[in-house]
Scaffold this motif. Structure first.
Motif, PDB file in Angstrom:
ATOM      1  N   ARG A  73       0.824  -1.163   0.148  1.00  0.00           N
ATOM      2  CA  ARG A  73       0.064   0.071   0.078  1.00  0.00           C
ATOM      3  C   ARG A  73       0.800   1.366  -0.045  1.00  0.00           C
ATOM      4  NH1 ARG A  73      -4.368   2.040   4.401  1.00  0.00           N
ATOM      5  NH2 ARG A  73      -6.212   2.269   3.075  1.00  0.00           N
ATOM      6  N   GLU A  74       1.980   1.130   0.724  1.00  0.00           N
ATOM      7  CA  GLU A  74       2.677   2.434   0.712  1.00  0.00           C
ATOM      8  C   GLU A  74       3.299   2.445  -0.509  1.00  0.00           C
ATOM      9  OE1 GLU A  74       4.103   2.166   5.513  1.00  0.00           O
ATOM     10  OE2 GLU A  74       5.359   1.301   4.122  1.00  0.00           O
ATOM     11  N   VAL A  75       4.029   1.581  -0.902  1.00  0.00           N
ATOM     12  CA  VAL A  75       4.603   1.837  -2.457  1.00  0.00           C
ATOM     13  C   VAL A  75       3.678   2.138  -3.520  1.00  0.00           C
ATOM     14  CG1 VAL A  75       5.708   0.363  -4.303  1.00  0.00           C
ATOM     15  CG2 VAL A  75       6.460   0.009  -1.864  1.00  0.00           C
ATOM     16  N   LEU A  76       2.391   1.767  -3.512  1.00  0.00           N
ATOM     17  CA  LEU A  76       1.665   2.286  -4.481  1.00  0.00           C
ATOM     18  C   LEU A  76       1.160   3.611  -4.214  1.00  0.00           C
ATOM     19  CD1 LEU A  76      -0.744  -0.894  -4.976  1.00  0.00           C
ATOM     20  CD2 LEU A  76       1.149  -0.150  -6.358  1.00  0.00           C
ATOM     21  N   ILE A  77       1.007   4.182  -2.950  1.00  0.00           N
ATOM     22  CA  ILE A  77       0.690   5.596  -2.888  1.00  0.00           C
ATOM     23  C   ILE A  77       1.987   6.251  -3.089  1.00  0.00           C
ATOM     24  CG2 ILE A  77       0.184   7.125  -0.814  1.00  0.00           C
ATOM     25  CD1 ILE A  77      -1.556   4.985   0.438  1.00  0.00           C
ATOM     26  N   ASP A  78       3.067   5.997  -2.660  1.00  0.00           N
ATOM     27  CA  ASP A  78       4.184   6.986  -2.851  1.00  0.00           C
ATOM     28  C   ASP A  78       5.093   6.697  -3.760  1.00  0.00           C
ATOM     29  OD1 ASP A  78       3.444   8.282  -0.572  1.00  0.00           O
ATOM     30  OD2 ASP A  78       4.536   6.756   0.905  1.00  0.00           O
TER      31      ASP A  78
END
Length: 532
Positions: free
Chosen positions: A242-247
């Protein structure tokens, strides 16, 4: 009278270098002025200086350097040129700086193999990335020069820009506030956005742009994770999915690598379709609408491993906006004027990444990564007495608000004329109170407005220019600089056409002479554009 002995003539550029005598003379004088203890170049060094200029048969001209020219036409003009020049022609020709270079320098960096990233041209998008990839495959096929040519010098160590001066070294700034500029009844959604730079110490000059590293919408990210059949907490590169896809990664448009991945893990007609899309074909007529989520929906039976999926996506690119404030007027503060992008494709709402991030996904006090992109040939005149004519409909008014605030803060005596336009006067007149106050105080000498939806007939800034053509020509004859900001493909071309007509009519010139006159304004830096 004492006889004065002339200083010895310094020959820095040797006679063997491939320059004309006039060019050698000028270069010798130029370098002599730079180097107090100048040492003449050897014949080999002279050839090295020339390497990459006339040495590869290129004349240095760039006839394709036009934002409005289709890719095929640009590449046609670059036929027969060195590879590095064809790479330049493949770019979007906006010199916007989003790649961290201008078009010329980006192409030089790729051709010299000092830059391996071929997908940095945001305006050019997939079209540019595909062409650069194709050209890059030929980079080792370029015939070597004569055996006597010197070996290339070792690459200089990369210079890291100071924090906040490059996309590769951003700095944290604080989001302060936003306010809607449109009133009820508008079809648009435009925001005045403010940042606090006092904590990071970043400054800027009017004409510069501001780079924003936005974050993807959490709702979109969660839908993509669901389509992958994965967990939010799956680890990828030391972070959660989730963090990778957001940032970290771009979710629009879908990159060719994602189609390649799907073709590797499927078979039959699915594989054929994915492979066709990876090669730039459009088997179903929907390629232009495919973002990452749409691809997962299109190939609904395919669930790549999260790590492979992330590796197939492009890195998240910063977005650039024209700065609409003046550091001289409000030190430590910076503002932008941002159109919010929202549209629907196949009943699904799509969101502009940075515009909706600034409009609704960031809160006052939040920090975000930013940088200042120095302008290339878009700045106030050095002489503060020089009159300026500014043409900026819609959000194109942003840098001109900055120009006016800066001229007021510095007490510049030059006259200022602004052309502004939008759809409706009652709900789309950005900064109306501010501009009217500047006019009342005398900072804004003239304010010419155009509203395309107020009457039965659409009326644009170029139409208003023609109405006041005689006065506009008078300002130009008095030495005014003229500036244009906004849409490159339609507005900027229409404005330039109107300017040519005005020069021809009121400057008593033929059309060809008027075109040449406008061309000279550009060469002299008196006609500058910030278009996209």
């Amino acid at each position: 009278m004492n006889q004065i002995t002339p200083p010895p003539k310094i020959e820095i550029i040797p006679s063997s270098a491939p320059f004309s005598e006039a060019q050698r003379s000028w270069l010798n004088g130029f370098f002599a002025g730079l180097l107090s203890d100048a040492t003449p170049l050897s014949a080999e060094q002279g050839a090295a200086v020339m390497e990459g200029a006339a040495g590869d048969g290129d004349d240095g001209e760039a006839p394709w350097h036009d934002q409005t020219m289709p890719m095929a036409d640009r590449m046609k003009l670059a036929e027969g040129r060195p590879l590095r020049r064809r790479m330049m022609a493949a770019m979007a020709q906006q010199d916007c700086g989003q790649c961290g270079y201008d078009c010329h320098n980006y192409s030089e960096a790729i051709a010299s193999k000092s830059e391996a990233r071929l997908n940095l041209c945001v305006p050019g998008g997939k079209e540019t990335a595909r062409m650069l990839k194709s050209l890059y495959e030929d980079i080792d096929k370029v015939p070597a020069g004569p055996s006597s040519a010197p070996a290339a010098a070792p690459a200089a160590p990369a210079v890291v820009a100071e924090p906040g001066r490059s996309r590769d070294n951003p700095i944290a700034a604080t989001f302060l506030s936003r306010r809607l500029l449109n009133k009820k009844g508008s079809e648009k959604e435009t925001w005045h956005i403010e940042f606090d730079l006092s904590g990071c110490g970043l400054d800027y000059v009017v004409g510069d742009s501001f780079g924003i590293f936005a974050r993807n919408d959490v709702g979109l990210v969660d839908q993509i994770i669901a389509l992958l059949g994965a967990s939010h907490t799956t680890k990828v590169n030391g972070k959660t999915l989730r963090e990778v896809l957001i940032d970290d990664v771009s979710l629009s448009p879908a990159p060719d690598q994602l189609f390649e991945l799907i073709s590797f893990i499927t078979g039959g007609t699915t594989r054929e379709k994915a492979r066709a899309l990876a090669q730039g074909e459009d088997p179903d007529g929907d390629a232009a609408t495919l973002d990452v989520m749409a691809v997962l929906q299109k190939f609904s039976g395919v669930r790549p491993h999260p790590e492979a999926f992330v590796e197939a996506l492009d890195p998240l690119q910063p977005r650039l906006y024209s700065i609409s404030s003046s550091h001289n007027a409000t030190p430590g503060k910076l503002s932008l004027t941002v159109d919010c992008v929202r549209y629907v494709v196949n009943k699904r709402k799509r969101l502009g990444l940075a515009s909706t991030f600034l409009a609704e996904r960031i809160n006052p006090g939040d920090a975000l990564k930013v940088y200042v992109q120095k302008a290339h040939g878009f700045a106030l005149p050095q002489d503060p007495k020089t009159p300026i004519i500014m043409i900026g409909p819609g959000t194109g008014v942003a840098p001109f608000r900055a120009f006016l605030l800066d001229r007021r803060a510095t007490g510049a005596p030059g006259k200022n004329w602004l052309f502004f336009g939008h759809q409706r006067s009652d709900c789309d007149f950005f900064y109306a109170d501010e501009l009217n106050a500047l006019k009342t105080s005398g900072v804004l000498t003239r304010l010419s407005l155009a509203w395309s939806r107020d009457g039965d007939k659409k009326f644009y800034v170029q139409d208003r220019m023609r109405e006041v053509g005689r006065e506009l020509w008078t300002w130009l004859a008095e030495g005014a600089n003229i500036y244009v900001c906004g849409d490159a493909k339609r507005m900027a071309k229409d404005v330039e056409r109107a300017l040519v007509d005005i020069v021809a009519q009121f400057g008593a010139r033929t059309t060809d002479e008027a075109v040449s006159f406008v061309g000279e304004l550009k060469k002299q830096g008196r006609f500058q554009q910030d278009v996209y």
